[in-house]
Design a protein around this motif. Structure first.
Motif, PDB file in Angstrom:
ATOM      1  N   TYR A  29       0.883  -1.166   0.000  1.00 43.03           N
ATOM      2  CA  TYR A  29       0.000   0.000   0.000  1.00 43.03           C
ATOM      3  C   TYR A  29       0.916   1.210   0.000  1.00 43.03           C
ATOM      4  O   TYR A  29       1.491   1.578   1.029  1.00 43.03           O
ATOM      5  CB  TYR A  29      -0.897  -0.019   1.241  1.00 43.03           C
ATOM      6  N   GLU A  30       1.094   1.832  -1.172  1.00 43.81           N
ATOM      7  CA  GLU A  30       2.169   2.790  -1.348  1.00 43.81           C
ATOM      8  C   GLU A  30       1.680   4.114  -1.928  1.00 43.81           C
ATOM      9  O   GLU A  30       0.668   4.168  -2.630  1.00 43.81           O
ATOM     10  CB  GLU A  30       3.238   2.215  -2.291  1.00 43.81           C
ATOM     11  N   ASP A  31       2.454   5.143  -1.631  1.00 39.63           N
ATOM     12  CA  ASP A  31       2.282   6.442  -2.267  1.00 39.63           C
ATOM     13  C   ASP A  31       3.460   6.614  -3.229  1.00 39.63           C
ATOM     14  O   ASP A  31       4.605   6.752  -2.797  1.00 39.63           O
ATOM     15  CB  ASP A  31       2.283   7.555  -1.218  1.00 39.63           C
ATOM     16  N   ILE A  32       3.183   6.565  -4.518  1.00 43.60           N
ATOM     17  CA  ILE A  32       4.253   6.659  -5.519  1.00 43.60           C
ATOM     18  C   ILE A  32       5.061   7.933  -5.334  1.00 43.60           C
ATOM     19  O   ILE A  32       6.277   7.953  -5.538  1.00 43.60           O
ATOM     20  CB  ILE A  32       3.661   6.590  -6.944  1.00 43.60           C
ATOM     21  N   TYR A  33       4.406   9.009  -4.923  1.00 43.76           N
ATOM     22  CA  TYR A  33       5.080  10.302  -4.793  1.00 43.76           C
ATOM     23  C   TYR A  33       6.179  10.276  -3.723  1.00 43.76           C
ATOM     24  O   TYR A  33       7.094  11.101  -3.742  1.00 43.76           O
ATOM     25  CB  TYR A  33       4.051  11.375  -4.443  1.00 43.76           C
ATOM     26  N   LYS A  34       6.106   9.328  -2.789  1.00 45.85           N
ATOM     27  CA  LYS A  34       7.093   9.251  -1.706  1.00 45.85           C
ATOM     28  C   LYS A  34       8.375   8.535  -2.125  1.00 45.85           C
ATOM     29  O   LYS A  34       9.337   8.494  -1.361  1.00 45.85           O
ATOM     30  CB  LYS A  34       6.486   8.568  -0.479  1.00 45.85           C
ATOM     31  N   TYR A  35       8.381   7.968  -3.323  1.00 45.91           N
ATOM     32  CA  TYR A  35       9.608   7.370  -3.834  1.00 45.91           C
ATOM     33  C   TYR A  35      10.594   8.460  -4.225  1.00 45.91           C
ATOM     34  O   TYR A  35      10.205   9.601  -4.478  1.00 45.91           O
ATOM     35  CB  TYR A  35       9.313   6.493  -5.048  1.00 45.91           C
ATOM     36  N   ARG A  36      11.861   8.088  -4.274  1.00 49.51           N
ATOM     37  CA  ARG A  36      12.892   9.030  -4.710  1.00 49.51           C
ATOM     38  C   ARG A  36      12.545   9.566  -6.096  1.00 49.51           C
ATOM     39  O   ARG A  36      12.195   8.808  -6.998  1.00 49.51           O
ATOM     40  CB  ARG A  36      14.249   8.330  -4.750  1.00 49.51           C
ATOM     41  N   ASP A  37      12.634  10.876  -6.240  1.00 48.14           N
ATOM     42  CA  ASP A  37      12.281  11.565  -7.494  1.00 48.14           C
ATOM     43  C   ASP A  37      10.821  11.351  -7.865  1.00 48.14           C
ATOM     44  O   ASP A  37      10.427  11.531  -9.025  1.00 48.14           O
ATOM     45  CB  ASP A  37      13.177  11.117  -8.653  1.00 48.14           C
ATOM     46  N   HIS A  38      10.007  10.915  -6.910  1.00 48.08           N
ATOM     47  CA  HIS A  38       8.562  10.717  -7.118  1.00 48.08           C
ATOM     48  C   HIS A  38       8.269   9.652  -8.176  1.00 48.08           C
ATOM     49  O   HIS A  38       7.255   9.733  -8.876  1.00 48.08           O
ATOM     50  CB  HIS A  38       7.886  12.039  -7.506  1.00 48.08           C
TER      51      HIS A  38
END
Length: 298
Positions: A29-38
């Motif tokens: 269950y993830e927020d893609i925006y929280k990944y490095r470089d979104h």
């Protein structure tokens, strides 16, 4: 579990998910925006994957193709397909990754008739927009599987397997709507080169590096480096370097007490004025304005 980066090997195969490469099922269950470089960067895995956009909007790239997934839409990604996701704002995207053996054992007739065709044909993905009845059925079944994964009540693995088999049946009956792309060695070679060059950029962004330095990291010439980045990232190597430097500058601005002049120097910008102009163009406000806004908010 919220990851913030994708770890791959030299062939761009994903390595950091706990279930990668074994027979288990994994739910995120993830927020893609929280990944490095979104972005969830370029990678592939042997497992199948379903992702649903619960909130927000995401850009997905499958090989050379690019799609936009809106809230409520989903995607199925086939085994061995190179893909990436990117978001420009918060994008909640539950997803499930599972091996072929979770549907049926390789030696059985079910595997031979209903699973093997997906592995032997150039199917890359299916976009589930909800426009047709079977797409709405897929979305509903997927939401139920995600609910079971979140709750983890008694016998949840059996219920998930049952749900995935039902999902697979719908997918198989409508496989004519699958997007097909070639999985040739050319794409894999491009992504391998990109991996080497982006790693070099992330390790040396604070230094004075040129297009030639970036190309050398990928063991290729300048023109091929530009082609690789345009094909795989939608920008040139220098544009990627600039965006990465700015993303690191934003992080330092928000998390440290360094002045924007110091931050400019730490992220590879020799001219603070030039840095400030680029920063404002990228984020819509100057470094000083962002620092002041965040300080007042706290």
């Amino acid at each position: 579990m919220q990851l913030t980066d994708v770890v791959t090997d030299d062939a761009m195969m994903e390595r950091n998910r706990p279930g990668a490469g074994n027979s288990r099922i994994d739910y995120y269950y993830e927020d893609i925006y929280k990944y490095r470089d979104h972005e969830i960067g370029w990678h592939w895995h042997r497992e199948f994957e379903f992702m649903l956009i619960e909130r927000g909007k995401a850009q997905i790239r499958i090989g050379e193709e690019e799609y936009i997934l809106q809230e409520g839409e989903a995607v199925f990604i086939n085994s061995g397909v190179m893909h990436s996701f990117r978001a420009c704002a918060s994008c909640i995207a539950p997803n499930i990754v599972f091996p072929a053996e979770f549907i049926a054992q390789e030696s059985g007739v079910v595997y031979q008739k209903y699973v093997l065709p997906f592995l032997e044909n150039p199917y890359s993905c299916m976009l589930i927009r909800g426009e047709r009845e079977y797409e709405r059925e897929l979305s509903g079944q997927l939401r139920e599987i995600f609910r079971i994964c979140r709750d983890r009540a008694d016998a949840w693995e059996i219920l998930v397997q049952s749900g995935l088999c039902r999902l697979w049946g719908i997918l198989f009956l409508n496989r004519g709507d699958m997007v097909c792309t070639a999985r040739g060695t050319a794409n894999m070679l491009t992504e391998t080169r990109l991996k080497k060059m982006t790693v070099f950029i992330r390790e040396h962004f604070m230094d004075r590096i040129s297009l030639g330095d970036i190309a050398e990291a990928g063991n290729i010439g300048k023109n091929e480096a530009i082609r690789c980045f345009r094909a795989g990232r939608g920008m040139t190597p220098i544009e990627y370097l600039r965006k990465y430097r700015l993303s690191q500058a934003e992080k330092l601005l928000l998390e440290t007490d360094s002045s924007f002049t110091e931050i400019a120097s730490l992220t590879g910008f020799d001219d603070p004025g030039y840095f400030s102009r680029l920063f404002k163009k990228e984020f819509g406000e100057s470094p000083r304005a962002m620092k002041k806004r965040v300080k007042n908010f706290k």
